[in-house]
Design a protein around this motif. Sequence first.
Motif, PDB file in Angstrom:
ATOM      1  N   GLU A 110       0.737  -0.542   0.037  1.00 21.16           N
ATOM      2  CA  GLU A 110      -0.039   0.118   0.395  1.00 21.16           C
ATOM      3  C   GLU A 110       0.850   1.492   0.393  1.00 21.16           C
ATOM      4  N   GLU A 111       2.042   1.212   0.383  1.00 23.17           N
ATOM      5  CA  GLU A 111       3.236   2.155   0.565  1.00 23.17           C
ATOM      6  C   GLU A 111       3.442   3.368  -0.854  1.00 23.17           C
ATOM      7  N   ASP A 112       3.143   2.210  -1.987  1.00 23.40           N
ATOM      8  CA  ASP A 112       3.155   3.462  -3.127  1.00 23.40           C
ATOM      9  C   ASP A 112       1.729   4.205  -3.600  1.00 23.40           C
ATOM     10  N   GLY A 113       1.036   3.125  -3.495  1.00 25.56           N
ATOM     11  CA  GLY A 113      -0.769   4.078  -3.546  1.00 25.56           C
ATOM     12  C   GLY A 113      -0.945   3.330  -5.060  1.00 25.56           C
ATOM     13  N   SER A 114      -0.091   2.607  -5.769  1.00 26.73           N
ATOM     14  CA  SER A 114      -0.550   1.080  -6.756  1.00 26.73           C
ATOM     15  C   SER A 114      -2.060  -0.240  -6.540  1.00 26.73           C
ATOM     16  N   ASP A 115      -2.387   0.461  -7.250  1.00 26.23           N
ATOM     17  CA  ASP A 115      -3.259  -1.137  -6.996  1.00 26.23           C
ATOM     18  C   ASP A 115      -2.508  -2.754  -8.398  1.00 26.23           C
ATOM     19  N   ASP A 116      -1.135  -2.466  -8.530  1.00 25.53           N
ATOM     20  CA  ASP A 116      -0.970  -3.663  -9.316  1.00 25.53           C
ATOM     21  C   ASP A 116      -0.407  -4.388  -9.180  1.00 25.53           C
ATOM     22  N   GLY A 117      -0.819  -4.819  -6.727  1.00 25.67           N
ATOM     23  CA  GLY A 117      -0.518  -5.824  -6.836  1.00 25.67           C
ATOM     24  C   GLY A 117       0.966  -6.443  -6.716  1.00 25.67           C
ATOM     25  N   ILE A 118       2.152  -5.763  -7.159  1.00 25.34           N
ATOM     26  CA  ILE A 118       3.249  -5.714  -7.096  1.00 25.34           C
ATOM     27  C   ILE A 118       4.097  -5.769  -6.251  1.00 25.34           C
ATOM     28  N   ASP A 119       4.911  -6.459  -5.053  1.00 24.32           N
ATOM     29  CA  ASP A 119       5.458  -6.213  -4.199  1.00 24.32           C
ATOM     30  C   ASP A 119       6.542  -5.070  -4.373  1.00 24.32           C
ATOM     31  N   VAL A 120       6.690  -4.086  -3.438  1.00 22.83           N
ATOM     32  CA  VAL A 120       7.230  -2.814  -3.206  1.00 22.83           C
ATOM     33  C   VAL A 120       8.316  -2.803  -2.534  1.00 22.83           C
ATOM     34  N   ILE A 121       9.733  -2.111  -3.488  1.00 24.53           N
ATOM     35  CA  ILE A 121      10.986  -3.055  -3.071  1.00 24.53           C
ATOM     36  C   ILE A 121      11.616  -1.743  -3.025  1.00 24.53           C
ATOM     37  N   THR A 122      13.391  -1.912  -2.680  1.00 25.84           N
ATOM     38  CA  THR A 122      14.045  -0.134  -2.561  1.00 25.84           C
ATOM     39  C   THR A 122      15.074  -1.327  -2.544  1.00 25.84           C
ATOM     40  N   PHE A 123      15.926  -1.370  -4.202  1.00 25.45           N
ATOM     41  CA  PHE A 123      17.202  -2.087  -4.510  1.00 25.45           C
ATOM     42  C   PHE A 123      18.297  -1.194  -3.604  1.00 25.45           C
ATOM     43  N   LEU A 124      19.075  -1.883  -3.060  1.00 20.79           N
ATOM     44  CA  LEU A 124      19.856  -0.891  -1.886  1.00 20.79           C
ATOM     45  C   LEU A 124      21.163  -1.324  -2.657  1.00 20.79           C
ATOM     46  N   TYR A 125      21.577  -1.776  -3.697  1.00 17.25           N
ATOM     47  CA  TYR A 125      22.926  -1.893  -4.243  1.00 17.25           C
ATOM     48  C   TYR A 125      23.745  -2.363  -3.427  1.00 17.25           C
ATOM     49  N   GLN A 126      23.834  -3.301  -2.682  1.00 19.39           N
ATOM     50  CA  GLN A 126      24.869  -3.873  -1.668  1.00 19.39           C
ATOM     51  C   GLN A 126      25.229  -5.525  -1.991  1.00 19.39           C
ATOM     52  N   LEU A 127      25.735  -5.889  -1.721  1.00 22.65           N
ATOM     53  CA  LEU A 127      26.376  -7.237  -1.873  1.00 22.65           C
ATOM     54  C   LEU A 127      26.389  -7.919  -0.943  1.00 22.65           C
ATOM     55  N   VAL A 128      25.455  -9.508  -0.532  1.00 19.38           N
ATOM     56  CA  VAL A 128      25.095  -9.792  -0.031  1.00 19.38           C
ATOM     57  C   VAL A 128      25.243 -11.451   0.293  1.00 19.38           C
ATOM     58  N   ARG A 129      25.492 -11.961   1.321  1.00 16.53           N
ATOM     59  CA  ARG A 129      25.364 -13.658   1.031  1.00 16.53           C
ATOM     60  C   ARG A 129      24.315 -14.092   0.556  1.00 16.53           C
ATOM     61  N   GLY A 130      24.617 -15.445  -0.387  1.00 16.57           N
ATOM     62  CA  GLY A 130      23.306 -16.040  -0.623  1.00 16.57           C
ATOM     63  C   GLY A 130      22.674 -16.296  -1.943  1.00 16.57           C
ATOM     64  N   MET A 131      21.753 -17.007  -2.371  1.00 21.32           N
ATOM     65  CA  MET A 131      20.614 -16.340  -3.221  1.00 21.32           C
ATOM     66  C   MET A 131      20.034 -15.609  -3.193  1.00 21.32           C
ATOM     67  N   ALA A 132      18.671 -15.291  -4.260  1.00 18.58           N
ATOM     68  CA  ALA A 132      18.203 -14.772  -3.859  1.00 18.58           C
ATOM     69  C   ALA A 132      16.496 -15.403  -3.733  1.00 18.58           C
ATOM     70  N   ALA A 133      15.686 -15.041  -2.954  1.00 20.87           N
ATOM     71  CA  ALA A 133      14.495 -16.326  -2.777  1.00 20.87           C
ATOM     72  C   ALA A 133      14.087 -15.617  -3.913  1.00 20.87           C
ATOM     73  N   LYS A 134      13.644 -15.004  -4.464  1.00 24.34           N
ATOM     74  CA  LYS A 134      12.758 -14.631  -6.268  1.00 24.34           C
ATOM     75  C   LYS A 134      13.200 -13.666  -6.732  1.00 24.34           C
ATOM     76  N   SER A 135      12.667 -13.328  -7.763  1.00 21.73           N
ATOM     77  CA  SER A 135      13.386 -12.024  -8.934  1.00 21.73           C
ATOM     78  C   SER A 135      11.818 -11.483  -9.234  1.00 21.73           C
ATOM     79  N   TYR A 136      12.953  -9.913  -9.062  1.00 22.85           N
ATOM     80  CA  TYR A 136      11.953  -9.460  -9.427  1.00 22.85           C
ATOM     81  C   TYR A 136      12.176  -8.378 -10.347  1.00 22.85           C
ATOM     82  N   GLY A 137      11.258  -9.024 -11.305  1.00 25.96           N
ATOM     83  CA  GLY A 137      12.113  -8.434 -12.617  1.00 25.96           C
ATOM     84  C   GLY A 137      10.752  -7.291 -13.317  1.00 25.96           C
ATOM     85  N   LEU A 138       9.760  -7.438 -12.497  1.00 29.82           N
ATOM     86  CA  LEU A 138       8.355  -6.853 -12.728  1.00 29.82           C
ATOM     87  C   LEU A 138       8.332  -5.687 -11.760  1.00 29.82           C
TER      88      LEU A 138
END
Length: 201
Positions: A110-138
């Motif tokens: 709800e934070e971005d006020g859109s209704d597209d149902g897409i998760d709202v994320i902020t890319f931090l551009y920091q390299l951390v250990r482990g693989m990503a849990a999912k893709s965020y191409g959308l």
Amino acid sequence: MGILDAVYTRMGASDNIYQNRSTFMVELSEASDIISHATRHSLIILDELGRGTSTHDGVAIAYATARHFISEVQCLMLFVTHYPPLADLERLFPSHVANYHMSFLLHDKEEDGSDDGIDVITFLYQLVRGMAAKSYGLNVAKLATIPSSIIKVADGKAQELETAVMAARGRNVALRQLWKAPAAEIASTVNNLTEAVDTTR
């Protein structure tokens, strides 16, 4: 004398149409040159190898190439990919391979006020250990201002494909377990598999 004898990179996308060389052909030709010349004292940086063909072929080429450099050449390597199966190389070569991903913050939708149902994320551009849990191409598509109507359709299709893949994985696991199960469990598992197939149609 330096600690490296060479630094080899294969990044970006370009073609050479005048010489009848597609983007994928250029990509693989450059990768082939690196395979031919790299030594255990080289540093190799490969970005998204295998993206110019079908998913299965792309994964196979990327996996086999990475494994060759790890087990045969044994050089320093940074291998950038969005193919999850390559993360398994860490399990196969735990003392030589480590998975990392670029971190991000996940917010309420709800934070971005859109209704597209897409998760709202902020890319931090920091390299951390482990693989990503999912893709965020959308999310990248959203940042690129792709119309919301298109993102909604893409999101629905992505969920449909993910459901189909997970169902197929479940069936494969169940079939492997059949080899060790008694007769009663086999009958029960077959019934469950049939129901799972019906729900995915």
